[in-house]
Design an enzyme around this catalytic site. Structure first.
Site, PDB file in Angstrom:
ATOM      1  N   TRP A   1       0.831  -1.219   0.000  1.00  0.00           N
ATOM      2  CA  TRP A   1       0.000   0.000   0.000  1.00  0.00           C
ATOM      3  C   TRP A   1       0.859   1.260   0.000  1.00  0.00           C
ATOM      4  O   TRP A   1       0.368   2.353  -0.248  1.00  0.00           O
ATOM      5  CB  TRP A   1      -0.935  -0.009   1.215  1.00  0.00           C
ATOM      6  N   ASP A   2       2.147   1.087   0.293  1.00  0.00           N
ATOM      7  CA  ASP A   2       3.087   2.208   0.230  1.00  0.00           C
ATOM      8  C   ASP A   2       2.921   2.974  -1.070  1.00  0.00           C
ATOM      9  O   ASP A   2       3.021   4.202  -1.106  1.00  0.00           O
ATOM     10  CB  ASP A   2       4.534   1.694   0.295  1.00  0.00           C
TER      11      ASP A   2
ATOM     12  N   GLU B   1       0.675  -1.767  12.658  1.00  0.00           N
ATOM     13  CA  GLU B   1       0.830  -3.222  12.804  1.00  0.00           C
ATOM     14  C   GLU B   1       1.173  -3.642  14.228  1.00  0.00           C
ATOM     15  O   GLU B   1       1.415  -4.821  14.481  1.00  0.00           O
ATOM     16  CB  GLU B   1       1.900  -3.726  11.822  1.00  0.00           C
TER      17      GLU B   1
ATOM     18  N   LYS C   1       3.107   1.374  15.933  1.00  0.00           N
ATOM     19  CA  LYS C   1       4.298   1.303  15.103  1.00  0.00           C
ATOM     20  C   LYS C   1       4.388   2.559  14.230  1.00  0.00           C
ATOM     21  O   LYS C   1       5.463   3.016  13.883  1.00  0.00           O
ATOM     22  CB  LYS C   1       4.189   0.058  14.219  1.00  0.00           C
ATOM     23  N   GLN C   2       3.209   3.082  13.876  1.00  0.00           N
ATOM     24  CA  GLN C   2       3.185   4.131  12.859  1.00  0.00           C
ATOM     25  C   GLN C   2       1.852   4.881  12.913  1.00  0.00           C
ATOM     26  O   GLN C   2       0.938   4.474  13.610  1.00  0.00           O
ATOM     27  CB  GLN C   2       3.336   3.490  11.484  1.00  0.00           C
TER      28      GLN C   2
END
Lengths: 756, 756
Positions: free
Chosen positions: A358-359, A486, A597-598
């Protein structure tokens, strides 16, 4: 005066300990061929001399201690292919190598304006023979199958024997996996087999075939020597390698030039005569036109790129260099044929197996969309070309309708072996749908929407109806998914996922309505093709409108998902030296705590900003920032953008600083395994969406520029609806100018202005 | 008159298609050796001739597409070992085999009172020679290393050559995995290597060693022939096999008897002289004492077992046979040396890799505890012997304190390769703690509590403090766990888990208080050993008292976990022919819906019944019954018990009927791969806890008997606090009688009575 190379990256003294890192930083590519910046001559500095063809992979079996229905049986990974770069030189029988002898002068440089890699070194052999070695290398944007190396040798203090051996080597392997998915895969080394290795018509030729993916690769080499010395030449070969040998009676100060043309062409199934002739044609043409022709074409291509793309930063040379480095590598990495895409490490390394994630949609595609929309179109076309695979994947997952895009793939098959952070990340469907709409909005390419986009939107929308449900209150809930973060998996009503799903459903409905009214014939064709009823389309809009989004009224915060705030906060002190956490803790321990994580909710607040008010964004930012590790390189750019939006300019610059030079300064200490393409594009987003505050909403371009204290001014260009708009931000004002196309109304700081 | 064998299981006509199934049903074992009921003579009917030694395993590597911290690197599986059963017979050079020739009479029977397997067949060879073949086989409870086969051959219509070949075969393999973890494991066939194969002192001998677990096995065979005919005998051998050959000049109607003594002894590391002598001693003793001695001892042992254990059911022969079959197989399967346990398929097959699960504590141990408490003690001791491994596992999972028992294991190492239905099932800690307390309550074995039990309770309790947390309201929450129901994974506050954790914490506190007051020296020793502070122990009681248990006030139901009711109900119609669901659907699709593999909340309402009132149990039962698939064989017995408690007698009998003859009638169609030990014990529970309504609460025995319509009466015995109590339930009343020990106060239908 700054010593920073603003249009390139330079190594001024050879640093052998940085050789593996520099193989990545000096990598060249054209979106089809990518080759690491290894030296021509054999060198043992612990690196990995890889060459990659975008989309060229082999399969390997996935194994599971316990395997369940819908788990992929196999994955595939990008292969290291035939090595065409290698050239060895012997000076009076002593092999030229920086491993020994004496290095007097040394400079290596990748030039972002020329698109070539050069090296120049004065070297004294152990016996005392001194030469000047100069090389240039390019991977052609003009002819995507072509790579050229040019070397020049000048004997500085002797007459004698110089032997030049130019190789084509088919005995290549991927890096063996080291229990770190970020580095490589568990291949056995026999994935690419040499079928044929021969010398023909003064060319070397190797034809290889993958073990199980039925892909072939033809690789040709032709060497052209130019020197006034006497020489003879011949070929040597074995089963897997061809070399072209030149024995030269060299004279002091007389230059020896060698141009080496290497052509790569991959194919499916069997090699046919037409294809073979085409490849021969490419190498013959190159041999005729010569290096300088391609060097000129390379410059022309790259000039065009920079015209559309460059960002000028006055007052911060490190950033200036960093952002150009990133943009240049993105161009080198991106597939432009609608059959390939841009992988997590571009074409510079084998990490993440060359897979596309998906980046692309959420991090990388905006960069291309607003600078080089033609490339963006090819990336969106790639997803359309994957639609059949995605439909098949939905069936494998026992869904009756719709398409489910793979979490990671090259050829369209799902390659994720860990479903909690793979298949459960259904949001990829929403991400792709989001991008389809953004593409059409930015290009007015309604034809794409009619021919392809609507089909993607509807098929992805259908899947939300498969996995979500209306509860007794009529709210639409989506259970058991994993959002972008994640470190929290298999949860209910992840806000990001639900909002992206709503967006997907709504846009699918809108697209269907557009076709129904304006393109009835195509509409009929589409609904027949995908066998959809009107009631189902109506249901998209109902689900979108009734989408449940959890909210904590007490805290006045959005929880990342239904149960996020029920969990205790993570112990950050105890884990200080244990990042990324997933390499140190069992997933359950991480999932059990409030730790990200993000960017996840914060990413939703960027992408779908209109849904949230400013005060809400401030509260959420403050909360989530404290519990986010940024263990993913997809995180800091989003925090930088939102910090800018919320007026937190120092934070914005700090986060941006972490991302703009991640690879060039090897901040994650793993760039030797390849660049981080999403982060590179994230740095671009941090400037354009962040400092310049660009947003595209309801078809309109908006800006809210801020000039960081560290800069005097900055200037960039944006492609939008067939225009190129230049934006220049200085201390006192912002100027907008049309460089190409018609005038346009935009918003600056909420005020409508006409840009001419 | 019923034709059902009430004390055995009989095959009256040879059914070759049922050969694999009958290998399981006719399996013999003594808790150490287990051997499938294969024929002595070589037969190819698609079965698997396996012999197993409890606790004898080899390792294999676990692989993962993506591997994270705390994942086990390897698993281990029970090995098929040296085959000692095989005896071939040649009648005038024609091999005796039911594959060919003519079968005139045939009967095979396993006798639950004698503990032996017999077969009798009259067989006519293709040439017309007729023999009577009779065999007996026992696996000795008296001498656990010993198995004996006895065969008798009578030539009925000829004089001629009979050759008997008795084998010891070391070339054995496990079944290859077929993508079904219920059947076998991915072994390569070289896990058990023959080190030595020899003939010595008129005995065959094979010494084998595992490939990687460093376990050895010595296997001896001694054959004793008795016949009036002339014969000669000799040995043959190769690298992996020894055979003892008898060539007999047979005469019509003269019997030939062969007794074959097979000794198995496993060992760790190296075989030493003492051990070797011990094994020789066993075979020599057997050879001296002869078969009939062991046959008598077998009967004595089993008589004792039945005295304590038998359940007499008047009026339902099928059930009578079924429950005895189950109890007999449980005895055959259970390890009684505190180093081994009882695996999912006992010693009858390789399914589930011979692993021990929570099945032992929650399903099987009650049977032994209330019939043969000495065996129960050994099972609890086994868990104590695993405590160091469990502490190590907790550390591997990054917990600072406490012990985490493995979800599945033989030797104490975690073998689960799928953490959502493995490591996440932390409830195993609570299950073991629950059983420790039940054991002490039923036996008054306070010494065990002081020496071992308290340590187990405290170390398991500590783990709950590691994974749970006090929220802002002071409630103790436990996030990211999986309860017994494996169709719902990684959830917060699973009611079963939280209540079992509270029970564990509370009993750990109580045990600590007991030791502190009554056994201060042992208490000091324990707290020093495990390095625990008093405040930590106090915290156990706080966490127990503040344990959060979700409840839906609107529905007046307990949700299985925090978000269970947020999910949509499963589509049972669509999936009717797709059971077990996990073999047909991706886990996410199952996790996403309200659907249960097995009793979860209902199990909590059985085990911790005092927590719930009757009306609540009725509502919950009604709700959960509708959404439970019983895809696990651990389910119906619990629903049967609770149906009885709630007066739903027809349901109770139906569920019981599904479980009491599961294996003997092959209801799950997979008994050929081994028995289902937990279900077998579940059938016992369905009678004792179910129909008889037995509960043990606060040290007191309670009954609430019901007589199913299908029965005239039933009678069973319960061992409790050093007494044996007989309970006889007839239409009109229930009689209680002490067979052994002092009088006791019990409760019948809530009324206190004194049993004498």
């Amino acid at each position: 005066m700054s010593s920073i190379n603003l249009w390139g990256y330079t190594e001024k003294n050879f640093q052998k300990e940085k050789y593996p890192l520099n193989e990545t930083l000096f990598a060249l590519g054209n979106g089809y061929i990518g080759t690491r910046g290894s030296f021509e001559e054999k060198s043992d500095f612990g690196g990995h001399d890889g060459t990659f063809i975008n989309g060229f992979y082999d399969y390997y079996d996935l194994s599971y201690g316990e395997k369940y229905n819908g788990y992929p049986d196999r994955s595939h990974a990008m292969l290291n292919v035939t090595n065409g770069k290698k050239i060895d030189i012997y000076i009076n029988n002593e092999r030229f190598s920086l491993e020994k002898g004496t290095i007097k002068d040394y400079v290596r440089e990748i030039d972002f304006k020329k698109g070539i890699l050069t090296r120049r070194v004065t070297w004294i052999s152990e016996k005392g023979d001194e030469i000047l070695y100069e090389s240039e290398r390019l991977v052609s944007f003009y002819e995507k199958h072509l790579m050229i190396s040019k070397i020049r040798i000048t004997p500085l203090n002797f007459d004698g024997d110089i032997r030049v051996v130019s190789y084509l080597e088919g005995d290549v392997k991927n890096i063996t996996k080291e229990n770190d998915p970020r580095i490589g895969v568990e291949f056995h080394g026999d994935e690419l087999k040499v079928l044929e290795c021969k010398i023909d018509n003064n060319r070397g030729e190797i034809i290889s075939k993958t073990k199980s993916s039925n892909l072939g690769l033809i690789c040709l080499m032709a060497n052209n020597i130019k020197c006034d010395d006497q020489y003879d030449s011949f070929y040597e070969q074995n089963d897997k390698s061809v070399s072209h040998v030149f024995n030269i009676k060299a004279e002091k100060n007389k230059v020896i030039d060698l141009e080496k043309y290497i052509v790569y062409k991959s194919y499916k199934n069997e090699l046919n005569d037409n294809l073979y002739s085409e490849v021969i044609g490419i190498v013959e043409e190159a041999f005729t036109k010569k290096y300088d022709f391609y060097k000129q074409k390379q410059k022309e291509f790259i000039d065009d790129f920079w015209f559309n793309t460059d960002i000028l930063i006055d007052g911060d040379d490190a950033t200036q260099q960093g952002i150009r480095f990133n943009m240049f590598h993105l161009l080198q990495s991106v597939g432009r044929d609608s059959l390939t895409n841009i992988s997590a490490k571009g074409l510079t390394g084998e990490g993440y197996e060359g897979h596309y994630f998906w980046d692309t949609e959420i991090y990388i595609l905006p960069f291309f969309l607003y600078t080089n929309p033609d490339i963006a179109k090819q990336l969106v076309n790639y997803r359309y070309n994957l639609l059949d695979s995605a439909r098949k994947r939905a069936k494998e997952m026992q869904y009756k309708k719709g398409a489910l895009y793979p979490w990671r793939t090259i050829n369209g098959e799902e390659c994720s072996a860990y479903f909690p952070a793979g298949t459960a990340q259904y949001h990829i469907n929403g991400d792709i749908a989001y991008t389809v709409c953004k593409y059409v909005e930015a290009t007015n390419d309604e034809e794409f929407m009619v021919e392809k986009g609507a089909e993607i939107l509807i098929e992805t929308a259908r899947l939300w109806l498969e996995i979500g449900h209306f509860n007794s209150k009529g709210e639409f809930h989506i259970c058991c998914v994993t959002g972008p973060d994640e470190y929290t998996a298999i949860v209910n009503n992840n806000v990001y996922t639900n909002l992206m799903a709503a967006n997907n459903l709504h846009n699918a409905y809108k697209a269907a309505m557009l076709l129904q009214k304006k393109y009835p014939a195509q509409y009929k064709k589409l609904i027949d093709k995908i066998n959809i009823e009107e009631s189902e389309i109506d249901n998209f809009e109902v689900a979108a409108n009734e989408m449940y989004v959890p909210y904590d009224e007490h805290r006045k915060l959005y929880p990342q998902d239904d149960s996020f705030f029920d969990k205790p906060k993570w112990d950050f002190i105890d884990s200080e030296d244990k990042h990324p956490l997933l390499m140190h803790y069992h997933p359950l321990n991480i999932y059990r705590a409030q730790v990200c994580k993000q960017a996840d909710l914060i990413l939703a607040e960027f992408l779908l900003g209109g849904y949230f008010d400013r005060e809400q964004k401030i509260r959420d930012y403050d909360y989530y920032e404290k519990i986010t590790t940024h263990d993913s390189s997809l995180s800091t750019c989003i925090f930088s953008i939102m910090a800018n939006e919320l007026g937190l300019y120092d934070k914005a610059y700090d986060y941006f600083g972490d991302s703009v030079r991640t690879d060039i300064d090897n901040l994650h200490n793993n760039t030797s395994a390849g660049i981080h393409t999403a982060n590179m594009a994230g740095a671009w987003m941090s400037i354009i969406y962040g400092f310049a505050g660009m947003r595209v909403e309801d078809g309109a371009l908006r800006f809210s520029p801020h000039l960081p204290n560290q800069w005097n001014s900055y200037r960039f260009r944006v492609s939008f609806q067939r225009r190129i708009i230049e934006v220049c931000v200085t201390k006192n004002n912002t100027e907008f100018k049309i460089l190409h196309g018609e005038p346009i109304m935009i918003y600056n700081e909420e005020k409508s202005i006409k840009v001419v």
